[in-house]
Design an enzyme around this catalytic site. Structure first.
Site, PDB file in Angstrom:
ATOM      1  N   HIS A 325       0.670  -0.600   0.342  1.00  0.00           N
ATOM      2  CA  HIS A 325      -0.067  -0.132  -0.179  1.00  0.00           C
ATOM      3  C   HIS A 325       0.604   1.200  -0.176  1.00  0.00           C
ATOM      4  O   HIS A 325       2.248   0.717  -0.338  1.00  0.00           O
ATOM      5  CB  HIS A 325      -0.866  -0.205   0.842  1.00  0.00           C
ATOM      6  CG  HIS A 325      -0.628   0.446   2.254  1.00  0.00           C
ATOM      7  ND1 HIS A 325       0.574   1.331   3.122  1.00  0.00           N
ATOM      8  CD2 HIS A 325      -0.232  -1.155   3.381  1.00  0.00           C
ATOM      9  CE1 HIS A 325       0.564   0.769   4.116  1.00  0.00           C
ATOM     10  NE2 HIS A 325       0.869  -0.015   4.488  1.00  0.00           N
ATOM     11  N   CYS A 343       3.524  -5.086   6.817  1.00  0.00           N
ATOM     12  CA  CYS A 343       2.857  -4.258   5.795  1.00  0.00           C
ATOM     13  C   CYS A 343       4.533  -3.961   4.985  1.00  0.00           C
ATOM     14  O   CYS A 343       5.576  -3.153   4.771  1.00  0.00           O
ATOM     15  CB  CYS A 343       1.907  -3.116   5.129  1.00  0.00           C
ATOM     16  SG  CYS A 343       0.450  -3.861   6.039  1.00  0.00           S
TER      17      CYS A 343
END
Length: 415
Positions: A325, A343
């Site tokens: 992301h 992440c």
């Protein structure tokens, strides 16, 4: 010259007429050849075990046809279901009994055709229609994902409506679940648990392939009182081969399309204590906006590691919350340090580009991290982290049996 040709014509005609005359005698309906007679009704010569007096036959019991009396014998028996598939059976050498050697389907209609011969060699025929009783319970199969276009890493899933624990019952189910791809590749089912199977090729699916999955389980006996039910087939296609490999130690992601590098992206991955999982993952979903909270991964609200962030261009790779992301708040660490909570973060521009490029089923791998390895089944599609030998051990079929002859449990040969 012309006179000679005219003389030959009657001779040729005579030669042609003679065989026709002989053939007419052989094919005539005289009583000298019993095989030339019209078959008689053999109802009085045979006894039939299925569905007596109009009742439905028990699919758990074998079907038997016997010849009555000592002067007649059975010469041939065929039993077919409504789709025209044959029930296997054996005729004794003396022609006195035929018995099915494969289970009948539950809730099916069969047509039984029996040929006989009496002491004089005259042929008899009898056609009998009968039904089998419905199953007490139906085992239904739902294939996944939904039809559409996916990446080359997308496994096929089969979810069962009831648990199947016995290995022989699992083998029956597995034989009936057919997967075919064009181009053709080697693949196999793997039992995740009593209700779930995954199918994957030995290597990834070919790019731009068509993959179909269907079930031949309907009517097949799986266990006592449990028979296969109907299932909707699945067709999906694969797109280009998209692979993204993140080297956590080098802080960069290399993205390839059909084997060619199309972009190298500076990234940040999980910091110590939150190291990103190593291994091969598969894109599960895409969310253009998601609110991420530390509490969702067990971080206490108000602690030093707590966070609550609006996140854009989020590509999910695990159900527990690992994404690729946009992370503009950590831009100074992209390509230099690992500072995330697990992440893979990158610039907004790169994240949007990646988001627009990938689809579910595309491959996202991580190497060089201090984290554990992606698990195969409990957090997304980690199927590719099992070797082919380990994958095949999850099949209920022998190594040489493959995913082929599914209908052997019921009807043979297929037409």
């Amino acid at each position: 010259m012309n006179h000679t040709s005219r003389n030959r014509i009657p001779i040729r005609c005579a030669l042609l007429v003679t065989p026709l005359a002989i053939g007419a005698v052989a094919c005539g309906g005289s009583g000298t050849d019993p095989l030339a007679d019209k078959p008689y009704d053999a109802a009085e010569q045979i006894a039939f075990s299925g569905g007596p007096k109009g009742r439905a036959a028990d699919p758990d019991e074998p079907l038997e046809v016997t010849a009555k009396g000592g002067d007649s014998r059975i010469t041939d028996v065929t039993a077919t279901d409504a789709t025209g598939r044959y029930l296997r059976g054996e005729l004794t050498p003396d022609g006195k009994r035929w018995r099915s050697t494969a289970p009948l389907a539950a809730g099916a209609h069969y047509t039984l055709r029996v040929s006989t011969e009496n002491a004089d060699g005259r042929p008899g025929r009898k056609t009998i229609g009968f039904n089998t009783t419905p199953a007490d319970r139906l085992l239904r199969v739902r294939f996944g994902p939904d039809s559409g276009t996916y990446g080359v890493g997308q496994p096929i899933t089969a979810e069962l409506s009831a648990p199947v624990k016995d290995r022989a019952a699992r083998a029956t189910v597995e034989r009936a679940l057919r997967v075919h791809s064009q181009p053709v590749v080697e693949g196999a089912w793997h039992w995740v648990n009593d209700r779930s199977l995954h199918y994957r090729p030995r290597a990834y699916w070919p790019a731009r392939a068509t993959v179909t999955a269907r079930s031949n389980l309907e009517g097949i006996k799986v266990a006592d009182g449990l028979y296969g039910g109907p299932a909707r087939p699945l067709t999906l296609r694969t797109g280009a081969r998209i692979e993204a490999v993140t080297d956590a130690s080098a802080h960069q992601m290399v993205v390839k399309r059909d084997g060619k590098t199309i972009r190298t992206i500076p990234v940040t991955t999980g910091k110590p204590g939150f190291a990103t999982r190593n291994g091969i993952k598969v894109v599960l979903a895409k969310e253009s906006f998601v609110r991420m909270r530390g509490t969702s991964i067990g971080i206490a609200e108000g602690s030093a590691d707590s966070y609550d962030l609006p996140v854009h261009w989020a590509t999910r790779v695990t159900w527990s919350g690992e994404y690729v992301h946009a992370a503009p708040w950590s831009s100074g660490s992209h390509g230099a340090a690992n500072v995330s909570h697990g992440c893979t973060g990158m610039s907004s521009a790169n994240a949007q580009w990646f988001f627009d490029l990938v689809r579910p089923g595309d491959l996202v791998a991580v190497v060089g991290s201090d984290g554990s390895t992606m698990t195969p089944f409990d957090n997304g599609f980690g199927d590719w982290n099992l070797s082919w030998d380990a994958w095949r051990k999850g099949s209920a079929l022998g190594a040489g049996e493959g995913g082929g002859a599914a209908d052997a449990a019921r009807l043979r040969p297929a037409v």
